[in-house]
Design a protein around this motif. Structure first.
Motif, mmCIF file in Angstrom:
data_model
loop_
_atom_site.group_PDB
_atom_site.id
_atom_site.type_symbol
_atom_site.label_atom_id
_atom_site.label_comp_id
_atom_site.label_asym_id
_atom_site.label_seq_id
_atom_site.Cartn_x
_atom_site.Cartn_y
_atom_site.Cartn_z
ATOM 1 N N GLY A 6 4.964 9.198 5.298
ATOM 2 C CA GLY A 6 5.974 8.151 5.378
ATOM 3 C C GLY A 6 6.477 7.828 3.995
ATOM 4 N N GLY A 7 7.188 6.752 3.845
ATOM 5 C CA GLY A 7 7.637 6.323 2.527
ATOM 6 C C GLY A 7 6.746 5.194 2.049
ATOM 7 N N ILE A 8 6.852 4.823 0.797
ATOM 8 C CA ILE A 8 6.027 3.732 0.266
ATOM 9 C C ILE A 8 6.327 2.446 1.041
ATOM 10 N N GLY A 9 5.253 1.882 1.621
ATOM 11 C CA GLY A 9 5.407 0.635 2.365
ATOM 12 C C GLY A 9 6.042 0.764 3.738
ATOM 13 N N SER A 10 6.192 1.998 4.245
ATOM 14 C CA SER A 10 6.818 2.145 5.566
ATOM 15 C C SER A 10 5.803 1.917 6.693
ATOM 16 N N GLY A 11 4.498 1.907 6.344
ATOM 17 C CA GLY A 11 3.475 1.580 7.343
ATOM 18 C C GLY A 11 2.501 2.704 7.654
ATOM 19 N N LYS A 12 2.375 3.648 6.735
ATOM 20 C CA LYS A 12 1.487 4.782 6.943
ATOM 21 C C LYS A 12 0.024 4.332 7.123
ATOM 22 N N SER A 13 -0.438 3.449 6.247
ATOM 23 C CA SER A 13 -1.830 2.973 6.354
ATOM 24 C C SER A 13 -2.037 2.211 7.649
ATOM 25 N N THR A 14 -1.043 1.442 8.030
ATOM 26 C CA THR A 14 -1.123 0.669 9.278
ATOM 27 C C THR A 14 -1.273 1.616 10.464
ATOM 28 N N VAL A 15 -0.457 2.653 10.503
ATOM 29 C CA VAL A 15 -0.515 3.625 11.607
ATOM 30 C C VAL A 15 -1.822 4.405 11.559
ATOM 31 N N HIS A 61 11.547 -5.213 1.902
ATOM 32 C CA HIS A 61 11.026 -6.548 2.142
ATOM 33 C C HIS A 61 9.495 -6.549 2.210
ATOM 34 N N ARG A 62 8.918 -5.596 2.969
ATOM 35 C CA ARG A 62 7.458 -5.534 3.129
ATOM 36 C C ARG A 62 6.777 -5.148 1.824
ATOM 37 N N LEU A 63 7.425 -4.269 1.080
ATOM 38 C CA LEU A 63 6.874 -3.819 -0.203
ATOM 39 C C LEU A 63 6.809 -4.987 -1.185
ATOM 40 N N GLU A 74 6.691 -8.117 -0.496
ATOM 41 C CA GLU A 74 5.712 -9.084 -0.015
ATOM 42 C C GLU A 74 4.278 -8.612 -0.284
ATOM 43 N N ARG A 75 4.015 -7.324 0.073
ATOM 44 C CA ARG A 75 2.650 -6.803 -0.080
ATOM 45 C C ARG A 75 2.223 -6.738 -1.547
ATOM 46 N N ASP A 76 3.107 -6.196 -2.394
ATOM 47 C CA ASP A 76 2.739 -5.967 -3.799
ATOM 48 C C ASP A 76 3.161 -7.126 -4.693
ATOM 49 N N ASP A 110 8.829 4.620 14.637
ATOM 50 C CA ASP A 110 9.683 3.594 14.047
ATOM 51 C C ASP A 110 8.875 2.301 13.935
ATOM 52 N N ASN A 111 8.473 2.002 12.713
ATOM 53 C CA ASN A 111 7.634 0.828 12.459
ATOM 54 C C ASN A 111 8.468 -0.379 12.008
ATOM 55 N N SER A 112 9.743 -0.396 12.405
ATOM 56 C CA SER A 112 10.592 -1.542 12.030
ATOM 57 C C SER A 112 10.275 -2.767 12.877
ATOM 58 N N GLY A 113 9.685 -2.538 14.054
ATOM 59 C CA GLY A 113 9.394 -3.643 14.964
ATOM 60 C C GLY A 113 8.026 -4.247 14.708
ATOM 61 N N ASP A 114 7.466 -4.939 15.714
ATOM 62 C CA ASP A 114 6.148 -5.560 15.509
ATOM 63 C C ASP A 114 5.032 -4.531 15.733
ATOM 64 N N LEU A 115 3.805 -4.965 15.461
ATOM 65 C CA LEU A 115 2.673 -4.043 15.492
ATOM 66 C C LEU A 115 2.393 -3.510 16.898
ATOM 67 N N PHE A 116 2.681 -4.330 17.917
ATOM 68 C CA PHE A 116 2.458 -3.874 19.299
ATOM 69 C C PHE A 116 3.378 -2.711 19.637
ATOM 70 N N GLU A 117 4.603 -2.843 19.178
ATOM 71 C CA GLU A 117 5.600 -1.798 19.408
ATOM 72 C C GLU A 117 5.155 -0.489 18.740
ATOM 73 N N THR A 118 4.594 -0.618 17.543
ATOM 74 C CA THR A 118 4.120 0.565 16.816
ATOM 75 C C THR A 118 2.903 1.164 17.516
ATOM 76 N N GLU A 119 1.982 0.304 17.930
ATOM 77 C CA GLU A 119 0.770 0.745 18.632
ATOM 78 C C GLU A 119 1.130 1.537 19.897
HETATM 79 P P1 ATP Z 1 1.871 2.872 0.815
HETATM 80 O O1 ATP Z 1 2.560 4.181 0.921
HETATM 81 O O2 ATP Z 1 2.366 2.046 -0.324
HETATM 82 O O3 ATP Z 1 0.381 2.938 0.891
HETATM 83 P P2 ATP Z 1 2.102 2.284 3.613
HETATM 84 O O4 ATP Z 1 3.166 3.171 4.122
HETATM 85 O O5 ATP Z 1 0.705 2.691 3.824
HETATM 86 O O6 ATP Z 1 2.363 2.008 2.089
HETATM 87 P P3 ATP Z 1 1.382 -0.247 4.803
HETATM 88 O O7 ATP Z 1 0.500 -0.694 3.691
HETATM 89 O O8 ATP Z 1 0.768 0.203 6.063
HETATM 90 O O9 ATP Z 1 2.393 0.856 4.246
HETATM 91 O O10 ATP Z 1 2.451 -1.387 5.159
HETATM 92 C C1 ATP Z 1 3.180 -2.065 4.153
HETATM 93 C C2 ATP Z 1 3.105 -3.573 4.375
HETATM 94 O O11 ATP Z 1 3.822 -3.926 5.546
HETATM 95 C C3 ATP Z 1 1.697 -4.083 4.568
HETATM 96 O O12 ATP Z 1 1.574 -5.329 3.961
HETATM 97 C C4 ATP Z 1 1.573 -4.199 6.095
HETATM 98 O O13 ATP Z 1 0.658 -5.196 6.466
HETATM 99 C C5 ATP Z 1 2.983 -4.556 6.500
HETATM 100 N N1 ATP Z 1 3.353 -4.019 7.825
HETATM 101 C C6 ATP Z 1 3.219 -2.736 8.235
HETATM 102 N N2 ATP Z 1 3.688 -2.565 9.477
HETATM 103 C C7 ATP Z 1 4.129 -3.779 9.888
HETATM 104 C C8 ATP Z 1 4.755 -4.272 11.099
HETATM 105 N N3 ATP Z 1 5.018 -3.465 12.137
HETATM 106 N N4 ATP Z 1 5.075 -5.574 11.148
HETATM 107 C C9 ATP Z 1 4.825 -6.392 10.104
HETATM 108 N N5 ATP Z 1 4.262 -6.002 8.954
HETATM 109 C C10 ATP Z 1 3.914 -4.713 8.823
#
Ligand code: ATP
Length: 209
Positions: free
Chosen positions: A9-18, A142-144, A146-148, A177-186
Motif C-alpha cells: 500500500g502507500g504510507i498511511g493507507s492502512g497496510k498495518s491495519t489490514v 489526513h490519517r498520516l 494525525e498518526r505521525d 479500499d480502506n477509505s471507509g470505516d474499519l468494519f467496511e475494510t474487515e
Molecule cells: P505505514 O506504511 O506508514 O506503516 P500503514 O499503511 O501501515 O502505514 P496504518 O498505520 O495501518 O497505515 O494506518 C494509518 C493510520 O490510519 C493509523 O493511525 C490507523 O489507525 C488509521 N486508520 C487505518 N485505517 C483506518 C480506517 N479504516 N478508519 C480510520 N482510521 C484508520
C-alpha cells in the motif's frame, strides 16, 4: 499448494491495519519491516557492511544503529539510500524465503508477505496474488498527519517519496479500499481471503491428482 500473497500500500493507507485483520484469520504474516530491523542487529552481516560504509558515526552508544540519523542521511540522498538497500535487501530477501519455506513445510494454506516496497522491489512477480491497500489521497494525508503528528508539508513529502498508490493499483489482483470505516475494510478482507484460500474444489483436484 500454499498461496503466497503480497500485501502492500502507500504510507498511511492502512497496510498495518489490514495486516492485523488478516492475522486474526489465522494466516501467518511475514513482516518485512520487522525483518529489516532484525538484519541490521550488531551480530548480523548487513550491520558490518553498513558500519564500514557509513562509519561508526551512525552508531548509538550501545553499538546499535542510530536509525534516526541513518534515516536523515538517506532521506536527502538517493545514492546513499540505494547503497543502504544494497546492504540490507539481499539479507531481507533471504529471511523472507526462509520463512516462506518454513510455512510451506508446516502445511500452511497461505502466507501473507507484508511489505511497503513489494512492487518497487519487484517481489510482486513472485506472488500468487497481490493485494494493494488503497485510500483516497485526501484521507491518506489526513490519517498520516494525525498518526505521525506531522504537518501537511511533511506528510505530502513522505507520500511523494513513494510510487503513487494509483500506480500500485495497476499491479493488484485485489484492491482493498480502506477509505471507509474499519468494519467496511474487515468485510473486504474476509471476502478476499475466501478467494485466496484453496477452495474445496482445489483440494479435490489435488486429491484426484
Ligand atoms: P505505514 O506504511 O506508514 O506503516 P500503514 O499503511 O501501515 O502505514 P496504518 O498505520 O495501518 O497505515 O494506518 C494509518 C493510520 O490510519 C493509523 O493511525 C490507523 O489507525 C488509521 N486508520 C487505518 N485505517 C483506518 C480506517 N479504516 N478508519 C480510520 N482510521 C484508520
Amino acid at each position: 499448494l500454499m498461496k503466497v500473497v503480497g500485501l502492500t500500500g502507500g504510507i498511511g493507507s492502512g497496510k498495518s491495519t489490514v495486516s492485523r485483520m488478516i492475522q486474526k484469520h489465522n494466516i501467518p504474516i511475514i513482516d518485512s519491516d520487522l525483518l529489516a530491523r532484525e538484519v541490521v542487529q550488531p551480530n548480523k552481516p548487513a550491520y558490518k557492511l553498513i558500519v564500514n560504509h557509513f562509519s561508526r558515526e551512525i552508531l548509538l552508544e550501545d553499538g546499535t544503529l542510530d536509525r534516526a540519523k541513518l534515516r536523515n542521511i538517506i532521506f536527502s540522498d538517493e545514492t546513499q539510500r540505494k547503497l543502504l538497500n544494497k546492504f540490507t535487501h539481499p539479507y531481507i530477501r533471504r529471511e523472507i524465503l526462509k520463512l516462506v519455506i518454513w510455512y510451506w513445510i508446516t502445511g500452511k494454506k497461505a502466507v501473507v508477505l507484508d511489505t511497503p516496497l513489494l512492487i518497487e522491489g519487484g517481489l510482486h512477480k513472485l506472488m500468487g496474488y497481490v493485494i494493494v491497500v488503497y485510500c483516497s489521497e485526501q484521507i491518506q494525508l489526513h490519517r498520516l498527519m494525525e498518526r505521525d503528528n506531522c504537518s501537511e508539508d511533511v506528510a505530502r513529502q513522505c507520500m511523494s517519496a513513494q510510487m503513487p498508490l494509483k500506480e500500485k493499483i495497476k499491479f493488484a489482483d485485489f484492491v482493498i479500499d480502506n477509505s471507509g470505516d474499519l468494519f467496511e475494510t474487515e468485510r473486504q478482507v474476509a471476502n478476499i481471503l475466501n478467494k485466496v484460500k484453496p477452495s474445496l474444489l482445489n483440494w479435490l483436484l489435488i486429491w484426484l491428482g
